[in-house]
Design a protein around this motif. Structure first.
Motif, PDB file in Angstrom:
ATOM      1  N   ARG A  77       0.790  -1.230   0.000  1.00 32.80           N
ATOM      2  CA  ARG A  77       0.000   0.000   0.000  1.00 32.80           C
ATOM      3  C   ARG A  77       0.826   1.287   0.000  1.00 32.80           C
ATOM      4  NH1 ARG A  77      -4.541   1.709   4.548  1.00 32.80           N
ATOM      5  NH2 ARG A  77      -4.877   3.794   3.733  1.00 32.80           N
ATOM      6  N   PHE A  78       1.841   1.368   0.854  1.00 34.56           N
ATOM      7  CA  PHE A  78       2.556   2.634   1.040  1.00 34.56           C
ATOM      8  C   PHE A  78       3.901   2.643   0.324  1.00 34.56           C
ATOM      9  CE2 PHE A  78      -0.318   2.386   4.674  1.00 34.56           C
ATOM     10  CZ  PHE A  78      -0.990   3.587   4.511  1.00 34.56           C
ATOM     11  N   VAL A  97      10.253   3.045  -3.390  1.00 34.56           N
ATOM     12  CA  VAL A  97      10.421   1.936  -2.461  1.00 34.56           C
ATOM     13  C   VAL A  97       9.093   1.743  -1.730  1.00 34.56           C
ATOM     14  CG1 VAL A  97      11.391   3.445  -0.656  1.00 34.56           C
ATOM     15  CG2 VAL A  97      11.796   0.985  -0.552  1.00 34.56           C
ATOM     16  N   PHE A  98       8.631   0.500  -1.676  1.00 40.72           N
ATOM     17  CA  PHE A  98       7.377   0.180  -0.990  1.00 40.72           C
ATOM     18  C   PHE A  98       7.688  -0.350   0.408  1.00 40.72           C
ATOM     19  CE2 PHE A  98       5.916   0.288  -5.316  1.00 40.72           C
ATOM     20  CZ  PHE A  98       4.616   0.738  -5.238  1.00 40.72           C
ATOM     21  N   ALA A  99       6.940   0.147   1.399  1.00 46.52           N
ATOM     22  CA  ALA A  99       7.087  -0.353   2.770  1.00 46.52           C
ATOM     23  C   ALA A  99       6.550  -1.778   2.815  1.00 46.52           C
ATOM     24  CB  ALA A  99       6.324   0.539   3.743  1.00 46.52           C
ATOM     25  N   PRO A 100       7.314  -2.725   3.403  1.00 49.92           N
ATOM     26  CA  PRO A 100       6.889  -4.132   3.375  1.00 49.92           C
ATOM     27  C   PRO A 100       5.639  -4.435   4.198  1.00 49.92           C
ATOM     28  CG  PRO A 100       9.103  -3.900   4.340  1.00 49.92           C
ATOM     29  CD  PRO A 100       8.632  -2.544   3.968  1.00 49.92           C
ATOM     30  N   GLU A 101       5.308  -3.590   5.169  1.00 51.85           N
ATOM     31  CA  GLU A 101       4.126  -3.814   6.010  1.00 51.85           C
ATOM     32  C   GLU A 101       3.133  -2.681   5.817  1.00 51.85           C
ATOM     33  OE1 GLU A 101       3.583  -6.425   8.150  1.00 51.85           O
ATOM     34  OE2 GLU A 101       5.462  -7.339   7.492  1.00 51.85           O
ATOM     35  N   LEU A 104       2.136  -1.092   9.658  1.00 46.33           N
ATOM     36  CA  LEU A 104       3.144  -0.175  10.177  1.00 46.33           C
ATOM     37  C   LEU A 104       4.209  -0.003   9.093  1.00 46.33           C
ATOM     38  CD1 LEU A 104       4.215   1.568  12.489  1.00 46.33           C
ATOM     39  CD2 LEU A 104       5.416  -0.456  13.346  1.00 46.33           C
ATOM     40  N   PRO A 105       3.978   0.947   8.170  1.00 49.92           N
ATOM     41  CA  PRO A 105       4.924   1.115   7.056  1.00 49.92           C
ATOM     42  C   PRO A 105       6.252   1.710   7.537  1.00 49.92           C
ATOM     43  CG  PRO A 105       3.163   2.760   6.937  1.00 49.92           C
ATOM     44  CD  PRO A 105       2.839   1.860   8.075  1.00 49.92           C
ATOM     45  N   ILE A 106       7.329   0.967   7.294  1.00 52.71           N
ATOM     46  CA  ILE A 106       8.665   1.413   7.708  1.00 52.71           C
ATOM     47  C   ILE A 106       9.627   1.260   6.537  1.00 52.71           C
ATOM     48  CG2 ILE A 106      10.609   1.031   9.279  1.00 52.71           C
ATOM     49  CD1 ILE A 106       8.679  -0.198  11.283  1.00 52.71           C
ATOM     50  N   ASP A 126       4.112  12.448   8.842  1.00 48.07           N
ATOM     51  CA  ASP A 126       2.951  13.169   9.345  1.00 48.07           C
ATOM     52  C   ASP A 126       1.701  12.859   8.527  1.00 48.07           C
ATOM     53  OD1 ASP A 126       1.273  14.967  10.607  1.00 48.07           O
ATOM     54  OD2 ASP A 126       2.392  16.750  10.047  1.00 48.07           O
ATOM     55  N   LEU A 127       1.806  12.927   7.225  1.00 47.86           N
ATOM     56  CA  LEU A 127       0.629  12.827   6.368  1.00 47.86           C
ATOM     57  C   LEU A 127       0.232  11.392   6.018  1.00 47.86           C
ATOM     58  CD1 LEU A 127       1.387  15.816   3.982  1.00 47.86           C
ATOM     59  CD2 LEU A 127      -0.002  15.787   6.055  1.00 47.86           C
ATOM     60  N   TYR A 128       1.211  10.464   5.976  1.00 49.92           N
ATOM     61  CA  TYR A 128       0.917   9.077   5.591  1.00 49.92           C
ATOM     62  C   TYR A 128       1.196   8.060   6.692  1.00 49.92           C
ATOM     63  CZ  TYR A 128       0.524  10.763   0.812  1.00 49.92           C
ATOM     64  OH  TYR A 128       0.130  11.417  -0.322  1.00 49.92           O
ATOM     65  N   GLY A 129       1.919   8.454   7.726  1.00 49.04           N
ATOM     66  CA  GLY A 129       2.259   7.506   8.787  1.00 49.04           C
ATOM     67  C   GLY A 129       3.406   6.588   8.427  1.00 49.04           C
ATOM     68  N   ILE A 130       4.206   6.950   7.434  1.00 48.49           N
ATOM     69  CA  ILE A 130       5.365   6.142   7.053  1.00 48.49           C
ATOM     70  C   ILE A 130       6.503   6.458   8.021  1.00 48.49           C
ATOM     71  CG2 ILE A 130       7.059   5.645   5.243  1.00 48.49           C
ATOM     72  CD1 ILE A 130       4.864   6.569   3.216  1.00 48.49           C
TER      73      ILE A 130
END
Length: 199
Positions: A77-78, A97-101, A104-106, A126-130
């Protein structure tokens, strides 16, 4: 332009090799997708490799791919999208780059590679929680300190969860649940006989 892109493509493939998960060449631009596990190392190579020399980070932003193009999205998703520029070689590059989770996108922070990434990463957090692992000061940048949620996520309600107002009795700013009731507005069309001088 084509020769320059050919040279950049060759240099990217030679320097990054198997770290490039996806490669797209469109409208005179190159976009590469890097797996999250290789992201920090690949970004350092993009800056330090003599064949690439991407000295400047121009932009970094988050993207929420859920309901991408109003269609169901079957991937992660992120995403973090970075725009780089090589001043010395006159090249531009887009890196994704896509966050694997999704929960909790990290992804790794690139602030140690390009200090310009600092506020961009804070904005995406702030805006997406990444979450940017390794960022030394990852806190909200645009929303208020007590803000709950991440307003650019596609599942965030348009009216928000709370509203802020100044209370004259307590003489301070207070938060309260949103009192706006969503409604559908249909424009009223009024036709006049002599509108625009037409009969």
């Amino acid at each position: 332009m084509t020769t320059s892109l050919d040279n950049l493509q060759s240099a990217l493939e030679a320097a990054l090799g198997g770290r490039i998960k996806a490669f797209k060449r469109d409208r005179g631009e190159i976009t590469i997708t890097i797996p999250a596990a290789d992201y920090a190392d690949a970004m350092r190579l993009l800056r330090d490799d003599a064949r690439l020399k991407f000295e400047q980070l121009i932009d970094l932003c988050g993207v929420d791919y859920s309901a991408y193009k109003d269609q169901p999205w079957d991937g992660l998703r992120f995403c973090v999208v970075v725009h780089l520029m090589s001043v010395s070689l006159n090249w531009r590059l887009r890196v994704k780059v896509f966050a694997p989770e999704d929960d909790l996108p990290i992804v790794a922070s690139v602030t140690e590679i390009w200090s310009a990434a600092n506020w961009f990463e804070r904005e995406a957090f702030d805006l997406y929680g990444i979450v940017f692992d390794g960022h030394i000061d990852l806190r909200r940048l645009l929303t208020d300190y007590g803000f709950i949620g991440h307003p650019f996520r596609k599942d965030f309600p348009i009216s928000g969860h709370v509203e802020m107002r100044y209370d004259t009795e307590t003489k301070r700013v207070i938060y309260q649940p949103v009192t706006i009731e969503p409604r559908e507005i249909t424009p009223r069309i009024i036709r006049e006989e002599n509108y625009g001088g037409l009969h």
